[in-house]
Design an enzyme around this catalytic site. Structure first.
Site, PDB file in Angstrom:
ATOM      1  N   ASP A  15       0.865  -1.181   0.000  1.00  0.00           N
ATOM      2  CA  ASP A  15       0.000   0.000   0.000  1.00  0.00           C
ATOM      3  C   ASP A  15       0.900   1.229   0.000  1.00  0.00           C
ATOM      4  O   ASP A  15       1.600   1.491   0.985  1.00  0.00           O
ATOM      5  CB  ASP A  15      -0.890  -0.041   1.251  1.00  0.00           C
ATOM      6  CG  ASP A  15      -1.906   1.092   1.283  1.00  0.00           C
ATOM      7  OD1 ASP A  15      -1.702   2.087   0.559  1.00  0.00           O
ATOM      8  OD2 ASP A  15      -2.877   0.992   2.050  1.00  0.00           O
ATOM      9  N   HIS A  16       0.856   1.977  -1.080  1.00  0.00           N
ATOM     10  CA  HIS A  16       1.785   3.106  -1.215  1.00  0.00           C
ATOM     11  C   HIS A  16       1.442   4.254  -0.274  1.00  0.00           C
ATOM     12  O   HIS A  16       2.225   5.203  -0.135  1.00  0.00           O
ATOM     13  CB  HIS A  16       1.790   3.600  -2.666  1.00  0.00           C
ATOM     14  CG  HIS A  16       3.127   4.083  -3.115  1.00  0.00           C
ATOM     15  ND1 HIS A  16       4.106   4.533  -2.252  1.00  0.00           N
ATOM     16  CD2 HIS A  16       3.681   4.191  -4.351  1.00  0.00           C
ATOM     17  CE1 HIS A  16       5.181   4.897  -2.924  1.00  0.00           C
ATOM     18  NE2 HIS A  16       4.953   4.694  -4.199  1.00  0.00           N
ATOM     19  N   ARG A  17       0.296   4.217   0.374  1.00  0.00           N
ATOM     20  CA  ARG A  17       0.020   5.230   1.401  1.00  0.00           C
ATOM     21  C   ARG A  17       0.884   4.981   2.634  1.00  0.00           C
ATOM     22  O   ARG A  17       1.219   5.891   3.380  1.00  0.00           O
ATOM     23  CB  ARG A  17      -1.460   5.186   1.817  1.00  0.00           C
ATOM     24  CG  ARG A  17      -2.457   5.511   0.715  1.00  0.00           C
ATOM     25  CD  ARG A  17      -3.882   5.282   1.190  1.00  0.00           C
ATOM     26  NE  ARG A  17      -4.087   3.895   1.608  1.00  0.00           N
ATOM     27  CZ  ARG A  17      -5.233   3.419   2.074  1.00  0.00           C
ATOM     28  NH1 ARG A  17      -6.275   4.228   2.205  1.00  0.00           N
ATOM     29  NH2 ARG A  17      -5.344   2.153   2.418  1.00  0.00           N
TER      30      ARG A  17
END
Length: 408
Positions: A378-380
């Site tokens: 998850d790039h967040r």
């Protein structure tokens, strides 16, 4: 006195279940805690024990129906001296009712309906739960399938053989060129979870190909040891252990995104999800507190967990609360994949097939055991640098398992 048994609280936020099959029929005597039906939730296939002893008066729900919690399922005529609780019995699916029981007042019987005078249910063929599920999925009437199991019981293999023969099948729709399959149970849950994850967590997937010859050699030695006898000692076991060790240095992969509070929640424990393909669909049971397990204990836990998951008898609680997951597409001969992150987690590792390939080893071309790993994150929560370092760390330990063993 007639008692109605309702679909009990399933726990884990599950509000409905599909009644897969009845284990009893009208007119049959049942004992307390005798299995009377199988239900399939979005998490598992479980057995329902009877909270009453008596004679089955009526099956109120047909097999195949999906009903909410609290729906009356069966009516059982009981001896007044052995009547059980007045309120809904706290039966947890798969675990049976509590021992304590109280009496309750008799309920007035409903007036006779045309259904009361309906002919009795047809004889229910003897078959394993897996066979019943396979038959239902294929639209096959179990009464026409020759059984080869104990006492002539129909097995899953019998159903599959019958399905492969020229035996007629239930019409699948307006055209024989397509089949429409109702989305239920695990498939329904998986579909919802994957859509939720794909459209809420921005996915990034990275890949690395690595020489794992030394890990393959280590596995051969472990399989010869008495402590590992009977356990599933596979590349997945080593990859799982390498992931757990790598998380010590890269805890960002073992975290979750809290949208409500706008926080990243880093977990200081590892509940490792293992993706398991089952006849009911893909499920991901979790190895709890995996960070505290030795390699032997981890192999044992994975072996037991996958067996339970494939049997469909896992506790629904075993499917929730994971912190990171591992999937193995290599068992299907596939090089790698781009897995979707399980909701509530931030990363999932994919293990590809381990096969012999030409590889440059110590400056010369050689035949080595090679695999491709991938990680979706998850790039967040995870930046490319963090994800890359984590994947490189796992690959390094698979390349040289001494580096892994040195950290155990």
């Amino acid at each position: 006195m007639a008692q109605e048994f309702r679909l009990p609280d399933l726990g884990e936020g599950l509000t409905e279940a599909e009644l897969v099959s009845w284990s009893v029929e009208v007119g049959q005597s049942v004992e307390l805690n005798q299995v009377i039906a199988e239900v399939e939730t979005a998490k598992a296939l479980v057995e329902l024990p009877s909270p009453y002893a008596g004679v089955v008066e009526e099956l109120l729900i047909p097999a195949g129906a999906t009903v909410p919690v609290g729906t009356p399922l069966i009516r059982i005529a009981t001896d007044s001296a052995s009547d059980t609780p007045p309120t809904r019995t706290p039966v947890l699916v798969g675990y049976g009712p509590e021992a304590a029981a109280q009496s309750r007042r008799a309920r007035p019987r409903a007036a006779a309906t045309p259904e009361d005078t309906a002919p009795p249910e047809p004889v229910r063929p003897d078959a394993s739960p897996a066979a019943r599920l396979a038959a239902r999925e294929r639209g096959i009437d179990l009464t026409v399938v020759p059984g080869t199991g104990p006492s002539g019981a129909v097995t899953r293999h019998d159903v599959e053989e019958y399905a492969g023969s020229a035996a007629p099948r239930v019409a699948a729709g307006p055209s024989e060129r397509e089949t429409r399959t109702p989305v239920r149970g695990v498939r329904k849950q998986t579909a919802a979870a994957m859509v939720r994850s794909a459209f809420t967590a921005p996915h990034v997937t990275e890949f690395v190909t690595v020489d794992v010859t030394r890990s393959v050699e280590l596995l051969e030695r472990l399989r010869g040891r008495r402590e590992f006898e009977g356990l599933s000692v596979t590349p997945l076991s080593i990859a799982a252990k390498a992931m757990i060790v790598a998380l010590r240095e890269h805890p960002d992969l073992n975290a979750s995104w809290d949208e409500e509070h706008q926080e990243i929640v880093t977990k200081h424990y590892v509940d490792l999800g293992i993706a398991v393909a089952t006849p009911r669909g893909l499920v991901v049971p979790h190895v709890r507190e995996a960070q505290s397990l030795s390699l032997l204990e981890l192999c044992r836990a994975i072996t037991e967990l996958t067996a339970i998951a494939r049997s469909g008898k896992a506790d629904p609680a075993q499917f929730t609360g994971g912190t990171i997951s591992l999937t193995n597409v290599g068992v299907f001969g596939v090089d790698t994949g781009t897995p979707i992150i399980n909701p509530g987690e931030s990363a999932i590792v994919c293990l590809g097939s381990v096969s012999q390939r030409p590889w440059v080893h110590e400056g010369e071309l050689a035949v080595r055991w090679v695999t491709t790993l991938s990680v979706s994150f998850d790039h967040r929560v995870v930046d490319g640098e963090q994800g890359s370092k984590f994947l490189s760390s796992v690959a390094a330990m698979l390349h040289d398992p001494v580096a892994l063993l040195a950290q155990l």
